[in-house]
Design an enzyme around this catalytic site. Structure first.
Site, PDB file in Angstrom:
ATOM      1  N   ASP A 231       0.878  -1.155   0.000  1.00  0.00           N
ATOM      2  CA  ASP A 231       0.000   0.000   0.000  1.00  0.00           C
ATOM      3  C   ASP A 231       0.930   1.224   0.000  1.00  0.00           C
ATOM      4  O   ASP A 231       2.089   1.113   0.405  1.00  0.00           O
ATOM      5  CB  ASP A 231      -0.854  -0.046   1.279  1.00  0.00           C
ATOM      6  CG  ASP A 231      -1.661   1.206   1.468  1.00  0.00           C
ATOM      7  OD1 ASP A 231      -2.307   1.636   0.501  1.00  0.00           O
ATOM      8  OD2 ASP A 231      -1.647   1.757   2.584  1.00  0.00           O
ATOM      9  N   LEU A 232       0.457   2.356  -0.482  1.00  0.00           N
ATOM     10  CA  LEU A 232       1.334   3.539  -0.551  1.00  0.00           C
ATOM     11  C   LEU A 232       1.216   4.426   0.699  1.00  0.00           C
ATOM     12  O   LEU A 232       2.167   4.573   1.473  1.00  0.00           O
ATOM     13  CB  LEU A 232       0.978   4.360  -1.803  1.00  0.00           C
ATOM     14  CG  LEU A 232       1.736   5.672  -1.980  1.00  0.00           C
ATOM     15  CD1 LEU A 232       3.194   5.418  -2.332  1.00  0.00           C
ATOM     16  CD2 LEU A 232       1.080   6.533  -3.069  1.00  0.00           C
ATOM     17  N   ASP A 233      -0.013   4.986   0.878  1.00  0.00           N
ATOM     18  CA  ASP A 233      -0.223   5.960   1.961  1.00  0.00           C
ATOM     19  C   ASP A 233      -0.094   5.302   3.337  1.00  0.00           C
ATOM     20  O   ASP A 233      -0.866   4.395   3.661  1.00  0.00           O
ATOM     21  CB  ASP A 233      -1.629   6.573   1.838  1.00  0.00           C
ATOM     22  CG  ASP A 233      -1.802   7.389   0.564  1.00  0.00           C
ATOM     23  OD1 ASP A 233      -0.879   8.132   0.224  1.00  0.00           O
ATOM     24  OD2 ASP A 233      -2.859   7.275  -0.077  1.00  0.00           O
TER      25      ASP A 233
ATOM     26  N   THR B  61       1.956   9.951   3.987  1.00  0.00           N
ATOM     27  CA  THR B  61       0.925  10.848   3.444  1.00  0.00           C
ATOM     28  C   THR B  61      -0.385  10.776   4.224  1.00  0.00           C
ATOM     29  O   THR B  61      -1.268  11.610   4.012  1.00  0.00           O
ATOM     30  CB  THR B  61       0.619  10.498   1.968  1.00  0.00           C
ATOM     31  OG1 THR B  61       0.645   9.087   1.861  1.00  0.00           O
ATOM     32  CG2 THR B  61       1.608  11.115   1.033  1.00  0.00           C
TER      33      THR B  61
ATOM     34  N   LYS C 191      -8.832   5.335   6.450  1.00  0.00           N
ATOM     35  CA  LYS C 191      -7.578   4.820   5.901  1.00  0.00           C
ATOM     36  C   LYS C 191      -7.843   3.688   4.916  1.00  0.00           C
ATOM     37  O   LYS C 191      -8.586   2.757   5.229  1.00  0.00           O
ATOM     38  CB  LYS C 191      -6.658   4.343   7.024  1.00  0.00           C
ATOM     39  CG  LYS C 191      -6.036   5.489   7.776  1.00  0.00           C
ATOM     40  CD  LYS C 191      -4.966   5.010   8.737  1.00  0.00           C
ATOM     41  CE  LYS C 191      -4.403   6.176   9.528  1.00  0.00           C
ATOM     42  NZ  LYS C 191      -3.591   5.733  10.655  1.00  0.00           N
TER      43      LYS C 191
ATOM     44  N   SER D 270      -2.452   0.715  -4.469  1.00  0.00           N
ATOM     45  CA  SER D 270      -2.997   1.823  -3.671  1.00  0.00           C
ATOM     46  C   SER D 270      -4.332   2.326  -4.225  1.00  0.00           C
ATOM     47  O   SER D 270      -4.513   2.393  -5.437  1.00  0.00           O
ATOM     48  CB  SER D 270      -1.999   2.990  -3.671  1.00  0.00           C
ATOM     49  OG  SER D 270      -2.620   4.148  -3.163  1.00  0.00           O
ATOM     50  N   ALA D 271      -5.218   2.704  -3.306  1.00  0.00           N
ATOM     51  CA  ALA D 271      -6.510   3.265  -3.695  1.00  0.00           C
ATOM     52  C   ALA D 271      -6.359   4.695  -4.217  1.00  0.00           C
ATOM     53  O   ALA D 271      -7.283   5.243  -4.813  1.00  0.00           O
ATOM     54  CB  ALA D 271      -7.436   3.272  -2.482  1.00  0.00           C
TER      55      ALA D 271
ATOM     56  N   LYS E  26     -10.969  -0.839  -1.600  1.00  0.00           N
ATOM     57  CA  LYS E  26     -10.734  -1.714  -0.458  1.00  0.00           C
ATOM     58  C   LYS E  26     -11.861  -1.474   0.554  1.00  0.00           C
ATOM     59  O   LYS E  26     -12.278  -0.330   0.689  1.00  0.00           O
ATOM     60  CB  LYS E  26      -9.380  -1.390   0.211  1.00  0.00           C
ATOM     61  CG  LYS E  26      -8.174  -1.582  -0.703  1.00  0.00           C
ATOM     62  CD  LYS E  26      -6.917  -0.987  -0.062  1.00  0.00           C
ATOM     63  CE  LYS E  26      -5.751  -0.962  -1.042  1.00  0.00           C
ATOM     64  NZ  LYS E  26      -4.553  -0.295  -0.531  1.00  0.00           N
TER      65      LYS E  26
ATOM     66  N   GLU F 146       0.093  -3.409   4.568  1.00  0.00           N
ATOM     67  CA  GLU F 146      -1.027  -2.465   4.692  1.00  0.00           C
ATOM     68  C   GLU F 146      -1.070  -1.792   6.056  1.00  0.00           C
ATOM     69  O   GLU F 146      -0.824  -2.432   7.063  1.00  0.00           O
ATOM     70  CB  GLU F 146      -2.340  -3.242   4.558  1.00  0.00           C
ATOM     71  CG  GLU F 146      -3.005  -3.170   3.221  1.00  0.00           C
ATOM     72  CD  GLU F 146      -3.548  -1.793   2.872  1.00  0.00           C
ATOM     73  OE1 GLU F 146      -3.648  -0.915   3.752  1.00  0.00           O
ATOM     74  OE2 GLU F 146      -3.875  -1.587   1.695  1.00  0.00           O
ATOM     75  N   ASP F 147      -1.432  -0.501   6.076  1.00  0.00           N
ATOM     76  CA  ASP F 147      -1.608   0.166   7.375  1.00  0.00           C
ATOM     77  C   ASP F 147      -3.086   0.293   7.727  1.00  0.00           C
ATOM     78  O   ASP F 147      -3.411   0.846   8.782  1.00  0.00           O
ATOM     79  CB  ASP F 147      -0.964   1.566   7.363  1.00  0.00           C
ATOM     80  CG  ASP F 147      -1.724   2.541   6.477  1.00  0.00           C
ATOM     81  OD1 ASP F 147      -2.231   2.116   5.425  1.00  0.00           O
ATOM     82  OD2 ASP F 147      -1.817   3.728   6.845  1.00  0.00           O
TER      83      ASP F 147
HETATM   84  C1  BG6 Z   1      -5.745   5.604   0.280  1.00  0.00           C
HETATM   85  C2  BG6 Z   1      -5.769   6.417   1.574  1.00  0.00           C
HETATM   86  O1  BG6 Z   1      -4.464   5.121   0.065  1.00  0.00           O
HETATM   87  O2  BG6 Z   1      -6.137   6.417  -0.824  1.00  0.00           O
HETATM   88  C3  BG6 Z   1      -7.136   7.047   1.760  1.00  0.00           C
HETATM   89  O3  BG6 Z   1      -5.460   5.580   2.665  1.00  0.00           O
HETATM   90  C4  BG6 Z   1      -7.504   7.863   0.524  1.00  0.00           C
HETATM   91  O4  BG6 Z   1      -7.091   7.857   2.916  1.00  0.00           O
HETATM   92  C5  BG6 Z   1      -7.435   6.981  -0.722  1.00  0.00           C
HETATM   93  O5  BG6 Z   1      -8.824   8.394   0.653  1.00  0.00           O
HETATM   94  C6  BG6 Z   1      -7.745   7.753  -1.996  1.00  0.00           C
HETATM   95  O6  BG6 Z   1      -6.751   8.693  -2.211  1.00  0.00           O
HETATM   96  P1  BG6 Z   1      -6.828   9.871  -3.260  1.00  0.00           P
HETATM   97  O7  BG6 Z   1      -5.427  10.408  -3.301  1.00  0.00           O
HETATM   98  O8  BG6 Z   1      -7.243   9.263  -4.583  1.00  0.00           O
HETATM   99  O9  BG6 Z   1      -7.841  10.852  -2.767  1.00  0.00           O
HETATM  100 MG    MG Z   2      -2.658   3.165   3.616  1.00  0.00          MG
END
Ligand code: BG6
Ligand code: MG
Length: 223
Positions: A12-14, A20, A48, A117-118, A148, A172-173
């Protein structure tokens, strides 16, 4: 060559690779304050891993008020504008501890690496922290329909890597992300708080606690 119980690691990224999660929180908090909605770190935990629009729905639910679709689209855009302001200023100093070392270690042992990542801002962030080249594939929120805890993002990533889901490890966090990993038939390592990530197969504080060698010892297979 020895057979490994895993062939790929999906990150996962964030909150796992880069710090972030705090910028997502600050941008959502600004929106919540603007709308007079009580919103703290506690409520933020539910956001998250969840997509932008699903996150907005969770926040708006706390208001008890109804909003039109066009208002919701405007709010989501405002939040993203503030978020992009933060991430546009990111530098490699915001890469979380152990990320580069673990990716380098995995690659040197022939393990495939990916981002799942989402976030629709994934490529912007990876460019800012100069990490794009460390992954064999990058799957982001622009490439999937379901967020997710749906497993779609991880299944798409595994298929792009040409690796079977049961040979993938997910880092994943978020609670939603660990659920998604399990639904995809993958091993889920939680990165963060043990008390929150109770469904994870194993939990670490950050990636500096993990290495290729430690991963090989996490699960033994009889074959
Ligand atoms: C996920 C984050 O990685 O991405 C969420 O954990 C976030 O908090 C989601 O809402 C979507 O991100 P973005 O950058 O497309 O708004
Ligand atoms: Mg995350």
């Amino acid at each position: 060559m020895q057979t490994m119980w895993f062939d790929a690691c999906i990150f996962d990224l964030d909150g796992v690779i880069v710090d972030t999660a705090k910028y997502h929180f600050l941008a959502w908090k600004r929106l919540a304050d603007m709308l007079d909605i009580p919103f703290s770190e506690k409520e933020n935990e539910k956001l998250k891993g969840v997509s932008r629009l699903a996150s907005l729905e969770i926040i708006l639910e706390l208001s008890g008020k109804k909003y039109t679709d066009s208002e919701k689209a405007k709010f989501a855009e405002m939040k993203n504008t503030w978020y992009v302001e933060f991430v546009s200023r990111m530098t490699p100093s915001e890469i979380l501890p152990g990320a580069i070392e673990l990716l380098t270690d995995l690659k040197s042992h022939g393990i495939k690496t990916a981002i799942g990542s989402a976030s629709k801002n994934t490529l912007l962030i990876l460019e800012k922290v100069r990490m794009k080249d460390l992954f064999d594939t990058i799957t982001d929120g622009n490439m999937v329909k379901s967020a997710k805890p749906d497993p779609e993002i991880f299944l798409v990533t595994a298929s792009m890597l040409n690796v079977k889901p049961d040979k993938c490890i997910v880092f994943e966090d978020s609670v939603a992300g660990i659920k998604a990993a399990h639904k995809a038939g993958m091993y889920g390592i939680g990165v963060g708080n043990k008390e929150i990530l109770i469904e994870a197969d194993y939990v670490i504080n950050d990636l500096s606690e993990m290495s290729f060698l430690k991963l090989t010892a996490l699960k033994t297979i009889n074959q």
